[in-house]
Design an enzyme around this catalytic site. Sequence first.
Site, short mmCIF file in Angstrom:
data_model
loop_
_atom_site.label_atom_id
_atom_site.label_comp_id
_atom_site.label_asym_id
_atom_site.label_seq_id
_atom_site.Cartn_x
_atom_site.Cartn_y
_atom_site.Cartn_z
N LYS A 119 42.94 71.17 -5.67
CA LYS A 119 43.37 69.79 -5.52
C LYS A 119 43.02 69.36 -4.09
CE LYS A 119 46.93 66.56 -6.56
NZ LYS A 119 46.73 65.82 -5.33
N ARG A 140 40.89 54.39 -6.73
CA ARG A 140 41.84 54.51 -7.82
C ARG A 140 42.74 53.27 -7.92
NH1 ARG A 140 46.92 55.96 -8.47
NH2 ARG A 140 47.45 56.90 -10.47
N1 5U1 Z 1 40.53 68.95 -9.05
C1 5U1 Z 1 41.16 67.87 -9.50
N2 5U1 Z 1 41.84 67.04 -8.76
N3 5U1 Z 1 42.33 66.10 -9.57
C2 5U1 Z 1 43.07 65.00 -9.30
N4 5U1 Z 1 41.20 67.49 -10.78
C3 5U1 Z 1 41.92 66.36 -10.85
N5 5U1 Z 1 42.25 65.60 -11.89
C4 5U1 Z 1 42.99 64.52 -11.67
C5 5U1 Z 1 43.41 64.19 -10.36
C6 5U1 Z 1 44.26 62.98 -10.11
O1 5U1 Z 1 43.37 63.69 -12.68
C7 5U1 Z 1 42.98 63.91 -14.03
C8 5U1 Z 1 43.43 65.17 -14.65
C9 5U1 Z 1 43.56 62.76 -14.78
#
Ligand code: 5U1
Length: 673
Positions: A119, A140
């Site tokens: 993340k 976003r």
């Molecule tokens: N690596 C990763 N970061 N991240 C943030 N994947 C990921 N997916 C996200 C977000 C907000 O959202 C989806 C699963 C909807």
Amino acid sequence: MSQKDSASLAERYASLQAELARLEHAYYVLDAPLLPDIEYDRLYRELLDIEAAHPDWITPDSLSQRVGGAALSEFVSVKHAVPMLSLNNAFDDAEVIHFDRRCREGLQASQVEYAGELKFDGLAISLRYENGVLVQAATRGDGASGEDVTANIKTIRAIPLRLQGNAIPVVLEVRGEVFMYLADFAKMNQQAVKQGEKEFANPRNAAAGSLRQLDSKVTAKRPLSFFAYGVGACEPREWLPKTHSQLLDQYMDLGLPVCSERKVLHSVEDMLQFYRDIGAKREGLPYDIDGIVYKVNSFEDQAKLGFVSRAPRFALAHKYPAQEALTTVLGIDVQVGRTGAITPVARLAPVEVGGVTVTNATLHNEDEVRRKDVRIGDTVVVRRAGDVIPEVVSVVLDRRPSSTAAFQMPTRCPVCDSHIERLADEAIARCSGGLFCGAQRKQALIHFAHRRAMDIEGLGEKIVDQLVDNNLVRTPADLYRLGFTAIANLERMGEKSADNLIQAINQSRNTTLARFIFALGIRHVGETTAKDLANHFRDIHALMDASTEMLLTVHDVGPVVADSITSFMQEPHNREVIEQLVASGMQLAVEEKKVSAAVAGKTFVLTGTLPTLSRDEAKERLERAGAKVAGSVSKKTDYVVAGDDAGSKLTKAAELGVQVIDEAALLDLLAQE
Ligand code: 5U1
């Protein structure tokens, strides 16, 4: 141009676009450069030349469109075709175990496969590609609509303007994170400090601030990067593979950057192990992360699980312990850097932040302390991220004691008591002690001895360290009082080297006024300004006593340089050191300008190794004869002087029809009256 010529130029243009895209992908996405920068630059220039001749050929996905365009007055709002969701968070193992159980129950399966990834601590972005061409990029925002930041996103070299390969969908919305590598962030902040600009507090703020620039030319200068991790709209839907991890593989085939720290996980034990493994190497990662993301790997299963309000049921962010903590400010000191920069630092009641005890945190500069209004006695939020120095993020005003006072920047340097100054338009305050200030001493001495300053051969960083640490030298004037024994007693210094150094110091007395002025290390006074000052004042005392008005009459000296000189010369310590240097027997020659009609007013560019003259000598002789020496070839260049191993400047000279001469021809020109 004949039709045939035009067709072959168009072919060349197309092949250049493809080749440059391949080189950018190798460099920015794969981190495996294929060619030296110089060769990339050559091809890129060729592309620009063709576009200059045929502006109608330029398409929005041309690599030349990365440099940034006209500034916007505001960002336009964009509705996301598929909402950009946020993630539910887990702060401990139990919550991850619960998430896995819910997924298994929802899917009525005994085991579920997950994709584990990082993340990133950046800014979520959606990139819309139509027929492989990047047409729109949006933040976003509130998840339903964001801001159109297309021009800014196009400046990020890791983001392809056109997708690679044959299997390209008609519409593809790539979701991912814009961020800044820690090394790029540190370099950018160092540069900001050097230029007296404001530092960014952390890489996330730097990335967010850079993307929110209305002028994309500013964004183009910021070292942003990107990782893809998700998908929004996709047409045809069949283009999508069965699993999320396969999607990321497919992204890599399209030339999109995907982080390699990812893994398919088969059980909750795998998930927790992945979290611990990444946690163990988190400090060493080249970017900031704040957790791990687990996603049910099968898209079909993701759809079955669906969403609750704005977060999917199929994904979870497992956060690492906060890198922030609360503590109290015990004091606010200022630190003096090697260039005299004054940084306010909060002394804190010891507090553990992400496993490390923090007792000090930077407050960056005076404006930042004011903006955050940090006071002694305050309870503050402290953040530590990666290798970045801990910082005070904010004050908890509710907990402020009744009698606190706003921070006052000291007016005198805590190290040398010289006055602290802050030039107009600069965020950084500096100690004006220059030659005298202990904090700046080593740096000042290294600069003083530099080849292009006093040229004291053998007086490098290691010797300066020892001389200063052993209290043998405090100011440059002390160098001229050093005895043989003191030098010979230094570590790793033989008698012969000591003898050589003494000779070099003695010889350096025989110098020019211009070199001497440059050697003083006055801020904003580089070699050229030092030469202009020497030619104008012709005597060091005249310069020492010059008023700002007098300084402003010197060629190329503006208010910033003039203020810097007067402030340096007003400092009694600096005057004392200069007087001591002069008294030590300096011979400060003022060179008579022997203007050569053949070169005066002409612009020269030097390239390659000349047979007898060093670059510096050639430059000095040309400037003395009234010529200008530039660093790059342009239409304004009159001569390129080329020696062995001359590089791209020669090619550029040929392209622009600039005359190329060798050293012998240069010497002939200089010899002409
Ligand atoms: N690596 C990763 N970061 N991240 C943030 N994947 C990921 N997916 C996200 C977000 C907000 O959202 C989806 C699963 C909807």
